[in-house]
Design a protein around this motif. Structure first.
Motif, PDB file in Angstrom:
ATOM      1  N   ASN A 145       0.852  -1.199   0.000  1.00 56.80           N
ATOM      2  CA  ASN A 145       0.000   0.000   0.000  1.00 56.80           C
ATOM      3  C   ASN A 145       0.881   1.240   0.000  1.00 56.80           C
ATOM      4  OD1 ASN A 145       0.450   1.229   2.637  1.00 56.80           O
ATOM      5  ND2 ASN A 145      -0.608  -0.526   3.503  1.00 56.80           N
ATOM      6  N   SER A 146       0.236   2.408  -0.144  1.00 59.48           N
ATOM      7  CA  SER A 146       1.027   3.611  -0.423  1.00 59.48           C
ATOM      8  C   SER A 146       1.024   4.638   0.711  1.00 59.48           C
ATOM      9  CB  SER A 146       0.496   4.255  -1.706  1.00 59.48           C
ATOM     10  OG  SER A 146      -0.896   4.123  -1.788  1.00 59.48           O
ATOM     11  N   PHE A 147       0.558   4.241   1.897  1.00 62.21           N
ATOM     12  CA  PHE A 147       0.412   5.232   2.963  1.00 62.21           C
ATOM     13  C   PHE A 147       1.759   5.829   3.405  1.00 62.21           C
ATOM     14  CE2 PHE A 147      -3.233   2.201   4.094  1.00 62.21           C
ATOM     15  CZ  PHE A 147      -4.041   2.756   3.115  1.00 62.21           C
ATOM     16  N   GLU A 148       2.776   4.977   3.513  1.00 64.38           N
ATOM     17  CA  GLU A 148       4.101   5.481   3.932  1.00 64.38           C
ATOM     18  C   GLU A 148       4.651   6.481   2.918  1.00 64.38           C
ATOM     19  OE1 GLU A 148       7.030   2.403   4.894  1.00 64.38           O
ATOM     20  OE2 GLU A 148       5.390   1.365   5.936  1.00 64.38           O
ATOM     21  N   ASP A 149       4.490   6.118   1.628  1.00 65.31           N
ATOM     22  CA  ASP A 149       4.962   7.001   0.565  1.00 65.31           C
ATOM     23  C   ASP A 149       4.247   8.352   0.616  1.00 65.31           C
ATOM     24  OD1 ASP A 149       6.626   5.017  -0.310  1.00 65.31           O
ATOM     25  OD2 ASP A 149       5.321   4.342  -1.934  1.00 65.31           O
ATOM     26  N   LEU A 150       2.978   8.326   0.961  1.00 65.68           N
ATOM     27  CA  LEU A 150       2.205   9.566   1.059  1.00 65.68           C
ATOM     28  C   LEU A 150       2.791  10.474   2.137  1.00 65.68           C
ATOM     29  CD1 LEU A 150      -0.264  11.341   0.399  1.00 65.68           C
ATOM     30  CD2 LEU A 150      -1.595   9.951   1.990  1.00 65.68           C
ATOM     31  N   VAL A 151       3.109   9.886   3.276  1.00 68.77           N
ATOM     32  CA  VAL A 151       3.707  10.656   4.377  1.00 68.77           C
ATOM     33  C   VAL A 151       5.052  11.253   3.938  1.00 68.77           C
ATOM     34  CG1 VAL A 151       4.629  10.500   6.737  1.00 68.77           C
ATOM     35  CG2 VAL A 151       2.493   9.323   6.144  1.00 68.77           C
ATOM     36  N   VAL A 177      -7.139   8.801   5.580  1.00 69.68           N
ATOM     37  CA  VAL A 177      -7.528  10.138   6.040  1.00 69.68           C
ATOM     38  C   VAL A 177      -6.534  10.682   7.063  1.00 69.68           C
ATOM     39  CG1 VAL A 177      -9.321  11.437   7.288  1.00 69.68           C
ATOM     40  CG2 VAL A 177      -9.973   9.831   5.494  1.00 69.68           C
ATOM     41  N   LYS A 178      -6.029   9.783   7.907  1.00 71.22           N
ATOM     42  CA  LYS A 178      -5.033  10.177   8.922  1.00 71.22           C
ATOM     43  C   LYS A 178      -3.820  10.844   8.295  1.00 71.22           C
ATOM     44  CE  LYS A 178      -5.596   6.745  12.263  1.00 71.22           C
ATOM     45  NZ  LYS A 178      -5.117   5.383  12.520  1.00 71.22           N
ATOM     46  N   ALA A 179      -3.435  10.368   7.101  1.00 67.76           N
ATOM     47  CA  ALA A 179      -2.259  10.926   6.416  1.00 67.76           C
ATOM     48  C   ALA A 179      -2.570  12.252   5.710  1.00 67.76           C
ATOM     49  CB  ALA A 179      -1.710   9.911   5.419  1.00 67.76           C
TER      50      ALA A 179
END
Length: 209
Positions: A145-151, A177-179
């Motif tokens: 998934n891409s959440f880390e990359d988003l941060v 949403v948290k990110a």
């Protein structure tokens, strides 16, 4: 935070049916790459004409001849056009220049980019409007998934907005949403549901709070 509906595996008539169901709860409708390949930019034109109140994104994933392709997508009614982050800087510049001329926006898809942080910084300086972390179909299949990359991207960009795409569903949306991205892109998480309208409404509610 805006909600974008990604339509990938439909023809024009089916696309209109799906949009009709959820139009009150989405901000942008994406004519996905497979639709453009099957139907051409006519799909963008027809959707924009049918839903003038929605922004339309043409997911062209431009790699070359960027100015020309942005121009053609703009002519068809696209508000936002995508280019790949792995494209040459000259292509990115060409896309940005043409988009500004046409009063449109450029979204950079980071699919396949190895140095997310470094490239996001460069793209931000090149004046793109959105930088999108994208877990493609082929990587979703192996659980990425891409959440880390988003941060990571959020930590370096100064001007561009951020977007996130790839396998987002109602149950994973709170984590997204948290990110705090500016744009959340959902495909099958809406189109694969029995009650598309209710799902889109719930998603819109989650990102609006």
């Amino acid at each position: 935070m805006e909600l974008q509906l990604a339509l990938d595996l439909v023809n024009i008539a089916e696309a209109k049916e799906v949009i009709k169901e959820v139009e009150d709860h989405i901000d942008i409708v994406e004519i996905g790459t497979p639709v453009v390949i099957n139907e051409g930019l006519r799909a963008v034109k027809e959707v924009k004409e049918a839903f003038p109140n929605l922004k339309v994104l043409a997911d062209l994933k431009i790699m070359d001849a960027a100015g020309y392709e942005v121009q053609q997508a703009s002519k068809a009614g696209a508000d936002i056009v995508t280019i790949l982050g792995v494209a040459e800087d000259m292509s990115i510049k060409g896309a940005v220049e043409e988009a500004k001329k046409q009063n449109k926006k450029i979204l950079v898809d980071m699919i396949g980019v190895k140095d997310i942080k470094g490239r996001a910084q460069e793209l931000d300086e090149l004046g793109v409007d959105y930088i999108c972390v994208h877990t493609g179909y082929d990587l979703q299949a192996v659980g990425q998934n891409s959440f880390e990359d988003l941060v990571t991207i959020k930590s370096v960009v100064k001007n561009a907005k951020t977007a996130v795409a790839g396998g987002i569903k109602l149950e994973t949306l709170p984590e997204v949403v948290k990110a705090q991205p500016d744009l959340v892109i959902v495909g099958g998480g809406i189109t694969g549901q029995n009650d598309k309208k209710a799902t889109a409404a719930k998603m819109k509610e989650l990102i609006s709070n």
